[in-house]
Design an enzyme around this catalytic site. Structure first.
Site, PDB file in Angstrom:
ATOM      1  N   LYS A 284     -35.700  21.443 -43.213  1.00  0.00           N
ATOM      2  CA  LYS A 284     -34.678  20.542 -44.202  1.00  0.00           C
ATOM      3  C   LYS A 284     -34.860  19.836 -45.106  1.00  0.00           C
ATOM      4  CE  LYS A 284     -32.704  17.853 -41.173  1.00  0.00           C
ATOM      5  NZ  LYS A 284     -33.089  16.769 -40.317  1.00  0.00           N
TER       6      LYS A 284
ATOM      7  N   GLU B  74     -20.613  24.930 -35.882  1.00  0.00           N
ATOM      8  CA  GLU B  74     -20.383  23.544 -35.636  1.00  0.00           C
ATOM      9  C   GLU B  74     -19.330  22.360 -35.622  1.00  0.00           C
ATOM     10  OE1 GLU B  74     -24.055  20.411 -36.665  1.00  0.00           O
ATOM     11  OE2 GLU B  74     -23.780  22.193 -35.985  1.00  0.00           O
TER      12      GLU B  74
ATOM     13  N   ARG C 257     -22.779  19.353 -26.532  1.00  0.00           N
ATOM     14  CA  ARG C 257     -24.404  20.569 -26.637  1.00  0.00           C
ATOM     15  C   ARG C 257     -24.858  19.727 -25.065  1.00  0.00           C
ATOM     16  NH1 ARG C 257     -28.921  18.365 -27.352  1.00  0.00           N
ATOM     17  NH2 ARG C 257     -30.261  20.619 -27.084  1.00  0.00           N
TER      18      ARG C 257
ATOM     19  N   CYS D 221     -41.328  -9.408 -18.340  1.00  0.00           N
ATOM     20  CA  CYS D 221     -40.911  -9.992 -19.598  1.00  0.00           C
ATOM     21  C   CYS D 221     -39.471  -9.652 -19.906  1.00  0.00           C
ATOM     22  CB  CYS D 221     -41.881  -8.666 -21.224  1.00  0.00           C
ATOM     23  SG  CYS D 221     -41.230  -8.965 -22.942  1.00  0.00           S
TER      24      CYS D 221
ATOM     25  N   LEU E 215     -33.780  22.903 -32.756  1.00  0.00           N
ATOM     26  CA  LEU E 215     -34.628  23.742 -33.356  1.00  0.00           C
ATOM     27  C   LEU E 215     -35.615  22.990 -34.398  1.00  0.00           C
ATOM     28  CD1 LEU E 215     -31.816  24.898 -35.816  1.00  0.00           C
ATOM     29  CD2 LEU E 215     -32.824  26.374 -34.216  1.00  0.00           C
TER      30      LEU E 215
ATOM     31  N   ALA F 228       6.540  25.124 -46.541  1.00  0.00           N
ATOM     32  CA  ALA F 228       7.860  24.930 -46.045  1.00  0.00           C
ATOM     33  C   ALA F 228       8.002  26.046 -44.990  1.00  0.00           C
ATOM     34  CB  ALA F 228       8.924  25.170 -47.450  1.00  0.00           C
ATOM     35  N   GLU F 229       8.231  27.567 -45.714  1.00  0.00           N
ATOM     36  CA  GLU F 229       8.145  28.455 -44.715  1.00  0.00           C
ATOM     37  C   GLU F 229       7.099  27.923 -43.052  1.00  0.00           C
ATOM     38  OE1 GLU F 229      10.081  32.322 -42.764  1.00  0.00           O
ATOM     39  OE2 GLU F 229      10.459  30.691 -44.505  1.00  0.00           O
TER      40      GLU F 229
ATOM     41  N   LYS G  18     -27.808  24.094 -42.969  1.00  0.00           N
ATOM     42  CA  LYS G  18     -27.917  23.269 -41.657  1.00  0.00           C
ATOM     43  C   LYS G  18     -26.696  22.561 -41.601  1.00  0.00           C
ATOM     44  CE  LYS G  18     -30.651  21.210 -39.291  1.00  0.00           C
ATOM     45  NZ  LYS G  18     -29.934  19.964 -38.887  1.00  0.00           N
TER      46      LYS G  18
END
Length: 674
Positions: free
Chosen positions: A321, A181, A144, A438, A90, A41-42, A123
């Site tokens: 990963k 990020e 990026r 094609c 990376l 509130a302040e 990550k």
């Protein structure tokens, strides 16, 4: 202005400055430190006072005011933002054995490893951005992009609550580029999708897509309404700050007001980093944000400088990963898709299954050899893996579930689109349709040309390209620039406004750069970064089309495979005809600011090491290109000159061993001014 009004203005300016400082401090305590000292509130009362004063004195509103986080006027489009130093990708690893290989490579390249330490960082599964500060004020933010050039999303990044608009501390650096990020917390993602369900809008697939979509809104007010967050993970140029390592950098960035992930760990060995990886893997589902692995970095900036980078990734960092999430599914059929280069790719049609919060209906089978190696059949229950935004992959069949009703997957001998005989070149795993006419290849080339990897024509995504092709409005790439308003407007569900909007986007795309055109043409092995290198070296389309293999191989970053693909592409009469027809539609290709041949530095290849006083390394490299030379990112036999700035690393010693021409900064400046 009367004396009374002038006094009122000065008092308002003083009060606004005090309010801004107070609100910045409270926002920092709330969003970054998680330690508020006043009530909501302040805070709201102080913020209302700020808004009232700024409404009364709009000329006193500053870009770093807390009021600017609510979002400004909608933008017509995003401008480009070049990165002074590339935002590299990376390299990934997936096992402890690969971590040991990474460490061995690092130690082999370093002159001394006595003080080698590491950081182990979660990550984040978000969107990488760069933030530029000048004299402590946030002035520009960008995505990026392709690593060299991103999109200027400054207005949207101002709305992210824990990104400081003004740095803390009495003497901020003159210029600072931080990288980090932007992400959406899991609870906020769930609430956002709940709201979209109520409003009948399509749901976001995952928090990363939601964050990326939020940052790419042309209306900053939409971005401001979404509770995005930010973690810093580094700076573009460590020399801008008084820090010798990441161990010093992260506390310093925190003191400047940046949010630093509390799960970053400093490790004396990679064995400690491996322990932290296991800890994060157990912790990942308890966190309120998505992580998909751990980033390991050599902590010392001197070591980072000595290790250097490849064309796409630093040699001093790697992303470990997490194992991808897996589920069981049934292959109900196989589709054979023809890509823009003629590659025929089998894709499994799956009975729908939910993996990692996303419903999966298709999965990659890669090629004929993979199908045979895995022993896959139609009707098989299979193990499917999904990793991030990559199309899910069939890992293996669960042979024990077979009933005897399964059918073999038969690879076609003719193109499923044009019935031409398929061909598999010796030594290659990919089967191709070699018919340049094609329809499937043509359609995919149009989609690529108009898509984000090409000219990025708004409103001409895959579905609209397919629809225009079905209606007979587009048969080949040049037809994009011959679209007719009346025929577009007559399409079901379109109308004049939709037609005018698309044609305006097409008209904007008529003026492009050589790099964008090269990437849009879809030449094998030529992506955005390679296209930038070629544009910088040759300057124009004709010099590139006429370049021989030797000249192409002289470009740092261009290998034999890419050079051969370029020569084959430009030697094909159909491709030369396509380029001529594009130019006949009015397509304008801006020449790069670079002489293709004959400049004073022609035939010279420069490598820079250490810190330059009069210019950035990126500016020096661009100067070399403008004068006909080439810039290298690592030492090799192609390098002819090494320019050594302050604190030059191991490259200087190696250059001396190779008998290269070694220049100091002043000698280079004189040479470049000749």
């Amino acid at each position: 202005m009367t004396e009374k009004a002038d006094m009122s203005m000065r008092r308002a300016e003083q009060r606004l400055a005090a309010l801004q400082a107070e609100l910045h401090e409270h926002a920092h305590r709330y969003y970054v430190l998680d330690a508020p000292v006043i009530s909501d509130a302040e805070y709201d009362r102080l913020f209302r006072e700020l808004l009232e004063l700024e409404a009364q004195f709009p000329e006193l509103v500053t870009p770093d005011s807390p009021s600017q986080r609510v979002g400004g006027e909608p933008l017509a489009a995003f401008a480009e933002a070049a990165h002074a130093l590339p935002m590299l990708s990376l390299d990934n690893i997936f096992a402890a054995e690969e971590l040991a290989d990474f460490e061995e490579r690092v130690r082999r390249r370093l002159k001394s490893t006595a003080q080698l330490t590491w950081t182990a960082e979660p990550k984040m599964d978000g969107l990488a951005v760069e933030l530029i500060y000048e004299n402590g004020l946030f002035v520009e933010g960008s995505t990026r992009g392709n690593g060299l050039v991103g999109e200027n999303i400054t207005a949207n990044l101002r709305t992210v609550r824990n990104i400081p608009l003004r740095l803390h501390g009495a003497e901020p650096p003159e210029r600072l580029a931080v990288r980090g990020e932007v992400f959406l917390a899991k609870k906020d993602f769930a609430e956002l999708n709940r709201q979209r369900t109520e409003q009948g809008e399509p749901l976001f697939a995952n928090p990363r897509n939601a964050a990326a979509g939020s940052l790419r809104q042309l209306d900053p007010k939409i971005t401001a309404a979404r509770p995005l967050s930010f973690f810093v993970y580094g700076v573009a140029d460590p020399a801008a700050l008084p820090c010798a390592s990441l161990t010093e950098l992260f506390p310093h960035l925190r003191s400047l007001g940046f949010p630093v992930n509390p799960l970053i760990k400093f490790c004396r060995s990679l064995a400690e980093a491996e322990e932290h990886y296991n800890h994060l893997q157990q912790l990942r589902h308890e966190l309120d944000y998505e992580i998909d692995g751990m980033v390991i970095k050599a902590a010392s900036f001197a070591a980072q400088e000595e290790l250097g980078s490849t064309a796409r990734a630093p040699r001093w960092a790697v992303a470990w990963k997490f194992p991808a999430e897996e589920a069981e599914a049934v292959i109900s059929g196989v589709e054979f898709q023809v890509g823009r280069t003629g590659a025929v790719t089998p894709v499994a049609a799956l009975e729908p299954v939910r993996i990692g919060g996303v419903v999966v209906r298709r999965a990659a089978l890669h090629n004929q050899d993979e199908i045979r190696r895995k022993g896959l059949m139609i009707g098989d229950t299979v193990l499917v893996r999904r990793a991030g935004d990559v199309i899910p992959e069939v890992l293996r069949p669960l042979a024990e579930r077979r009933t005897g009703k399964e059918q073999p997957i038969v690879f076609p001998k003719e193109c499923p689109t044009c019935d031409s005989a398929l061909h598999r070149p010796e030594g290659e795993a990919v089967t191709r349709c070699r018919n340049p006419r094609c329809p499937a290849q043509r359609l995919q080339r149009i989609i690529w040309f108009a898509g984000k990897s090409g000219l990025d024509i708004e409103g001409l995504g895959p579905k609209n390209v397919e629809r225009l092709a079905e209606a007979g409005l587009i048969e080949d790439i040049p037809d994009i620039f011959r679209l007719n308003k009346e025929r577009l407007a007559a399409l079901d569900g379109w109308g004049e406004k939709s037609a005018e909007k698309l044609l305006a986007a097409v008209e904007r795309a008529k003026s492009t750069t050589l790099a964008k055109l090269l990437a849009a043409l879809g030449i094998r092995h030529v992506g955005e970064t390679t296209a930038e290198l070629l544009a910088a070296r040759f300057g124009g389309l004709q010099p590139l089309m006429q370049a021989g293999e030797e000249l192409l191989l002289a470009v740092d970053g261009i290998g034999g495979q890419t050079a051969a693909a370029l020569r084959e592409y430009f030697a094909d009469p159909n491709n030369r005809s396509l380029i001529n027809r594009l130019l006949e539609t009015g397509l304008s290709v801006q020449a790069a600011e670079k002489k293709a041949d004959g400049g004073p530095l022609a035939g010279m290849v420069f490598l820079f090491t250490g810190t330059l006083a009069s210019m950035s390394r990126a500016e020096a490299e661009e100067r070399v290109r403008q004068l006909g030379g080439a810039a290298a990112s690592s030492i090799s036999k192609k390098v002819t000159h090494l320019v050594a700035g302050e604190k030059a690393g191991s490259k200087l010693k190696k250059a001396a061993e190779l008998n290269l021409v070694i220049l100091d900064e002043q000698q280079f400046v004189r040479l470049a001014a000749a």
